[in-house]
Enzyme design. Structure first.
Site, PDB file in Angstrom:
ATOM      1  N   GLY A  46       4.227 -29.068 -10.342  1.00  0.00           N
ATOM      2  CA  GLY A  46       3.352 -30.182 -10.190  1.00  0.00           C
ATOM      3  C   GLY A  46       1.756 -29.776 -10.484  1.00  0.00           C
ATOM      4  O   GLY A  46       1.313 -28.543 -10.588  1.00  0.00           O
ATOM      5  N   GLY A  94       8.267 -26.741  -9.524  1.00  0.00           N
ATOM      6  CA  GLY A  94       9.018 -27.689  -9.490  1.00  0.00           C
ATOM      7  C   GLY A  94      10.047 -27.949 -11.020  1.00  0.00           C
ATOM      8  O   GLY A  94      11.086 -28.638 -10.596  1.00  0.00           O
ATOM      9  N   GLU A 117       5.106 -18.745  -5.977  1.00  0.00           N
ATOM     10  CA  GLU A 117       4.266 -19.246  -5.012  1.00  0.00           C
ATOM     11  C   GLU A 117       3.595 -18.349  -3.883  1.00  0.00           C
ATOM     12  O   GLU A 117       2.458 -18.805  -3.451  1.00  0.00           O
ATOM     13  CB  GLU A 117       5.126 -20.241  -4.115  1.00  0.00           C
ATOM     14  CG  GLU A 117       5.851 -21.382  -4.943  1.00  0.00           C
ATOM     15  CD  GLU A 117       6.829 -21.226  -5.959  1.00  0.00           C
ATOM     16  OE1 GLU A 117       7.032 -22.304  -6.764  1.00  0.00           O
ATOM     17  OE2 GLU A 117       7.369 -20.186  -5.915  1.00  0.00           O
ATOM     18  N   ASP A 125       9.518 -23.337  -2.911  1.00  0.00           N
ATOM     19  CA  ASP A 125      10.277 -24.455  -2.403  1.00  0.00           C
ATOM     20  C   ASP A 125      11.278 -25.085  -3.397  1.00  0.00           C
ATOM     21  O   ASP A 125      11.707 -24.314  -3.827  1.00  0.00           O
ATOM     22  CB  ASP A 125       9.093 -25.316  -1.935  1.00  0.00           C
ATOM     23  CG  ASP A 125       8.268 -25.964  -3.148  1.00  0.00           C
ATOM     24  OD1 ASP A 125       8.303 -25.132  -4.097  1.00  0.00           O
ATOM     25  OD2 ASP A 125       7.701 -27.079  -2.793  1.00  0.00           O
TER      26      ASP A 125
END
Length: 334
Positions: A46, A94, A117, A125
């Site tokens: 994203g 994502g 990340e 995540d």
């Protein structure tokens, strides 16, 4: 069939969720195929800059973004219809969440997978706390903490993709899948297996991390980041020292969050993991390092982050516990 750009906004994710639910309930829909648009990427994640700006401005995007993303990850996992993700090109963040929870993930020689990340003050995540600790040995812990990039057939050898297909065959693979009169998971698997078996690209090469797996399993089996670092130092090999150099550039807070996320996630359901990750995401939005990561990578582009705290020893158990706190009525609900 879905086709998505490598960056997608809240509206597009909402649209995907609604479309997904529509197809789930449609008796005329037998198969869902998702692929990237443009050829360069499946999905690279994203717009983290927009999320950072929204969080600093106390806007709801930083809540809505993660909530909708994680609800979609869960919907893909729960999908009763055959779901095929063609992860051709860059597949990060994502994009991993849009593929790894589906039954079939097809990599090509141009697939590039990573969960980077910890280098931007976040954590892996989109259900990373679920699928990463379930990879062989401590491979998932290594990938999560170092952001190591896997390419091509290695994405399948690692267990992230289920099949490997030559990129030039993707068109004919799609045609064969869509030509199935009443596609079941079994005959879809047969088609994919045929293409996988026929592929010769890098067929004789061993997994890029194969020779290092003993070191990875040994060094990354510790319960604390401090012990992992000590293990790498004691190992002393060029591979271990290279990973040490990489880890030392990462956000200390992110490293500790990520290790605990994976350890706890190893025994949780996907929904429990996504609930935990939503709590973590909101804590990161309130903290310093995510915004500093966005600044150094996307705004000033100086690649010189000033993490706070700057040392692992300064990230206390209390700091960690604060990240893993329930949000009460604002917790993610399925």
């Amino acid at each position: 069939m879905w086709s998505l750009k490598s960056r997608f906004n809240s509206f597009k994710r909402t649209h995907i969720i609604l479309q997904h639910l529509k197809w789930e309930q449609d008796p005329e829909t037998f198969l869902i195929i998702i692929k990237g648009a443009g050829g360069k990427a499946f999905c690279a994640g994203g717009d983290i800059r927009a999320i950072s700006e929204a969080a600093k401005a106390k806007q709801t995007l930083s809540q809505d973004f993660f909530r909708e993303e994680y609800l979609l990850n869960n919907a893909i996992d729960a999908c009763q219809k055959p779901y095929v993700a063609l992860i051709h090109g860059i597949t990060m963040g994502g994009g991993v969440g849009l593929s790894v929870h589906g039954q079939f993930r097809v990599a090509t020689e141009k697939t590039l997978f990573a969960m980077p990340e910890t280098s931007i003050g976040l954590f892996p995540d989109v259900g990373g706390g679920y699928f990463l600790p379930r990879l062989k040995g401590k491979l998932g812990y290594f990938l999560a903490l170092t952001g190591f990039r896997l390419k091509g057939r290695d994405v399948q050898r690692a267990g992230i993709a289920t099949h490997f297909v030559d990129s030039e065959k993707l068109g004919s693979l799609e045609e064969d899948l869509l030509a199935l009169k009443s596609p079941s998971k079994e005959n879809i698997a047969d088609v994919l297996e045929t293409y996988h078996t026929e592929s010769k690209i890098d067929q004789d090469k061993s997994f890029i991390l194969e020779e290092h797996m003993d070191k990875i399993n040994s060094c990354f089996s510790a319960n604390t980041m401090e012990q992992i670092i000590e293990n790498l130092q004691q190992d002393g090999s060029s591979f271990a020292l290279e990973q040490l150099k990489v880890i030392n550039k990462m956000s200390p807070t992110s490293l500790k969050i990520t290790l605990r996320q994976l350890m706890e996630g190893s025994s949780k359901t996907l929904q429990e993991v996504l609930t935990m990750e939503y709590q973590l995401s909101q804590a990161c939005m309130e903290g310093h390092d995510f915004h500093e990561g966005v600044r150094t990578v996307l705004i000033d582009k100086d690649q010189n982050p000033k993490w706070k705290p700057a040392d692992l020893k300064e990230v206390t158990d209390e700091d960690l516990n604060d990240h893993f706190k329930s949000l009460g009525s604002n917790d993610l609900k399925f």
